[in-house]
Motif scaffolding. Structure first.
Motif, PDB file in Angstrom:
ATOM      1  N   VAL A  17       7.114  -6.924  -7.931  1.00 43.35           N
ATOM      2  CA  VAL A  17       5.998  -6.869  -6.988  1.00 43.35           C
ATOM      3  C   VAL A  17       5.778  -8.244  -6.366  1.00 43.35           C
ATOM      4  O   VAL A  17       6.255  -9.255  -6.869  1.00 43.35           O
ATOM      5  CB  VAL A  17       4.689  -6.393  -7.662  1.00 43.35           C
ATOM      6  N   ASN A  18       5.010  -8.266  -5.297  1.00 44.99           N
ATOM      7  CA  ASN A  18       4.622  -9.517  -4.660  1.00 44.99           C
ATOM      8  C   ASN A  18       3.675 -10.277  -5.581  1.00 44.99           C
ATOM      9  O   ASN A  18       2.850  -9.677  -6.284  1.00 44.99           O
ATOM     10  CB  ASN A  18       3.933  -9.211  -3.323  1.00 44.99           C
ATOM     11  N   ARG A  19       3.778 -11.574  -5.553  1.00 43.36           N
ATOM     12  CA  ARG A  19       2.925 -12.421  -6.387  1.00 43.36           C
ATOM     13  C   ARG A  19       1.438 -12.119  -6.168  1.00 43.36           C
ATOM     14  O   ARG A  19       0.654 -12.154  -7.109  1.00 43.36           O
ATOM     15  CB  ARG A  19       3.211 -13.890  -6.061  1.00 43.36           C
ATOM     16  N   ASP A  20       1.045 -11.778  -4.936  1.00 48.14           N
ATOM     17  CA  ASP A  20      -0.380 -11.577  -4.668  1.00 48.14           C
ATOM     18  C   ASP A  20      -0.947 -10.290  -5.276  1.00 48.14           C
ATOM     19  O   ASP A  20      -2.161 -10.106  -5.315  1.00 48.14           O
ATOM     20  CB  ASP A  20      -0.710 -11.690  -3.179  1.00 48.14           C
ATOM     21  N   ARG A 131      -7.569   2.734  -7.580  1.00 49.35           N
ATOM     22  CA  ARG A 131      -8.728   2.629  -6.678  1.00 49.35           C
ATOM     23  C   ARG A 131      -9.655   1.493  -7.108  1.00 49.35           C
ATOM     24  O   ARG A 131     -10.208   0.793  -6.271  1.00 49.35           O
ATOM     25  CB  ARG A 131      -9.498   3.950  -6.639  1.00 49.35           C
ATOM     26  N   GLN A 132      -9.837   1.320  -8.405  1.00 48.21           N
ATOM     27  CA  GLN A 132     -10.694   0.242  -8.900  1.00 48.21           C
ATOM     28  C   GLN A 132     -10.176  -1.117  -8.450  1.00 48.21           C
ATOM     29  O   GLN A 132     -10.944  -2.054  -8.263  1.00 48.21           O
ATOM     30  CB  GLN A 132     -10.781   0.298 -10.427  1.00 48.21           C
ATOM     31  N   GLU A 133      -8.877  -1.224  -8.243  1.00 50.15           N
ATOM     32  CA  GLU A 133      -8.262  -2.473  -7.795  1.00 50.15           C
ATOM     33  C   GLU A 133      -8.157  -2.565  -6.271  1.00 50.15           C
ATOM     34  O   GLU A 133      -7.643  -3.546  -5.748  1.00 50.15           O
ATOM     35  CB  GLU A 133      -6.872  -2.610  -8.410  1.00 50.15           C
ATOM     36  N   GLY A 134      -8.604  -1.532  -5.557  1.00 50.38           N
ATOM     37  CA  GLY A 134      -8.568  -1.569  -4.100  1.00 50.38           C
ATOM     38  C   GLY A 134      -7.288  -1.040  -3.472  1.00 50.38           C
ATOM     39  O   GLY A 134      -7.049  -1.232  -2.280  1.00 50.38           O
ATOM     40  N   TRP A 135      -6.451  -0.357  -4.265  1.00 55.36           N
ATOM     41  CA  TRP A 135      -5.222   0.224  -3.740  1.00 55.36           C
ATOM     42  C   TRP A 135      -5.516   1.582  -3.100  1.00 55.36           C
ATOM     43  O   TRP A 135      -6.545   2.200  -3.367  1.00 55.36           O
ATOM     44  CB  TRP A 135      -4.195   0.397  -4.854  1.00 55.36           C
ATOM     45  N   ILE A 136      -4.590   2.048  -2.265  1.00 52.24           N
ATOM     46  CA  ILE A 136      -4.735   3.294  -1.508  1.00 52.24           C
ATOM     47  C   ILE A 136      -3.686   4.288  -1.997  1.00 52.24           C
ATOM     48  O   ILE A 136      -2.517   3.938  -2.158  1.00 52.24           O
ATOM     49  CB  ILE A 136      -4.534   3.026  -0.002  1.00 52.24           C
ATOM     50  N   THR A 150      -1.204  -1.242  -0.861  1.00 54.63           N
ATOM     51  CA  THR A 150      -2.374  -2.062  -0.543  1.00 54.63           C
ATOM     52  C   THR A 150      -2.718  -2.009   0.934  1.00 54.63           C
ATOM     53  O   THR A 150      -3.606  -2.726   1.378  1.00 54.63           O
ATOM     54  CB  THR A 150      -2.138  -3.519  -0.957  1.00 54.63           C
ATOM     55  N   GLY A 151      -2.038  -1.156   1.697  1.00 48.57           N
ATOM     56  CA  GLY A 151      -2.326  -0.988   3.114  1.00 48.57           C
ATOM     57  C   GLY A 151      -1.076  -1.106   3.968  1.00 48.57           C
ATOM     58  O   GLY A 151      -0.120  -1.772   3.608  1.00 48.57           O
ATOM     59  N   LYS A 155       0.206  -6.668   4.359  1.00 51.69           N
ATOM     60  CA  LYS A 155      -0.262  -8.040   4.600  1.00 51.69           C
ATOM     61  C   LYS A 155      -0.752  -8.602   3.268  1.00 51.69           C
ATOM     62  O   LYS A 155      -0.944  -7.846   2.320  1.00 51.69           O
ATOM     63  CB  LYS A 155      -1.360  -8.053   5.661  1.00 51.69           C
ATOM     64  N   PRO A 156      -0.954  -9.910   3.182  1.00 54.84           N
ATOM     65  CA  PRO A 156      -1.409 -10.482   1.899  1.00 54.84           C
ATOM     66  C   PRO A 156      -2.626  -9.739   1.357  1.00 54.84           C
ATOM     67  O   PRO A 156      -3.507  -9.307   2.096  1.00 54.84           O
ATOM     68  CB  PRO A 156      -1.750 -11.928   2.263  1.00 54.84           C
ATOM     69  N   PHE A 157      -2.638  -9.580   0.053  1.00 54.47           N
ATOM     70  CA  PHE A 157      -3.638  -8.767  -0.631  1.00 54.47           C
ATOM     71  C   PHE A 157      -4.494  -9.639  -1.540  1.00 54.47           C
ATOM     72  O   PHE A 157      -3.994 -10.526  -2.225  1.00 54.47           O
ATOM     73  CB  PHE A 157      -2.920  -7.721  -1.483  1.00 54.47           C
ATOM     74  N   ARG A 158      -5.785  -9.369  -1.512  1.00 56.68           N
ATOM     75  CA  ARG A 158      -6.700 -10.004  -2.451  1.00 56.68           C
ATOM     76  C   ARG A 158      -7.359  -8.891  -3.248  1.00 56.68           C
ATOM     77  O   ARG A 158      -8.112  -8.090  -2.709  1.00 56.68           O
ATOM     78  CB  ARG A 158      -7.764 -10.817  -1.717  1.00 56.68           C
TER      79      ARG A 158
END
Length: 164
Positions: A17-20, A131-136, A150-151, A155-158
């Motif tokens: 996965v991406n570091r972010d 969902r708790q982590e903001g994923w779709i 993440t969308g 794009k970079p994810f926070r």
């Protein structure tokens, strides 16, 4: 990372996965492990020579996969998988509908959303953890029950654990 297989046995696997998103993914899969949610296998797509269809057909849970022009979610700059910000879980239990062939892949056997081992359902443990982590879930216009990202475009994810 650790996961529980369909026999209830602890296994070790890898997700690229991406570091972010790494910390978010670790929290998600810790929750799935604690809930004893079964995962068939977890290998990088490189183990399948980068062939996403071979990985899916083997019921492999994976994340990063570079995209070529003929694949879904190309071009690579926009693809969540090509940017390491998408995860496909238990593809056989959670298939997607490929509109190019109007078929379910890797199988139509589990296209109905009924709770069962390894199956993702709205409101279930996997859905809640992501969902708790903001994923779709299923971030495309066709059923794609295995897919979280993440969308799109990527794009970079926070991660915000309070999103939900």
């Amino acid at each position: 990372m650790s996961f529980v297989d369909f026999e209830g046995v602890k296994q070790r696997g890898q997700l690229v996965v991406n570091r972010d998103v790494a910390a978010s993914v670790a929290r998600i899969f810790s929750a799935l492990y604690d809930a004893r949610f079964p995962i068939r296998k977890m290998r990088p797509v490189e183990k399948y020579d980068g062939d996403a269809n071979a990985s899916l057909a083997d019921d492999n849970t994976s994340a990063y996969n570079c995209r070529t022009a003929d694949q879904i979610n190309a071009p690579f700059r926009e693809s969540p998988h090509a940017n390491g910000r998408a995860i496909d879980i238990n593809p056989f239990e959670n298939p997607w509908k490929d509109l190019r062939c109007k078929c379910w892949f890797p199988s139509d056997e589990n296209r109905a959303r009924k709770e069962g081992p390894g199956v993702i359902v709205r409101g279930g443990v996997v859905w809640k953890a992501f969902r708790q982590e903001g994923w779709i879930w299923q971030d495309i216009d066709v059923p794609d029950y295995m897919h979280f990202d993440t969308g799109y475009p990527s794009k970079p994810f926070r991660s915000d654990p309070d999103v939900g």
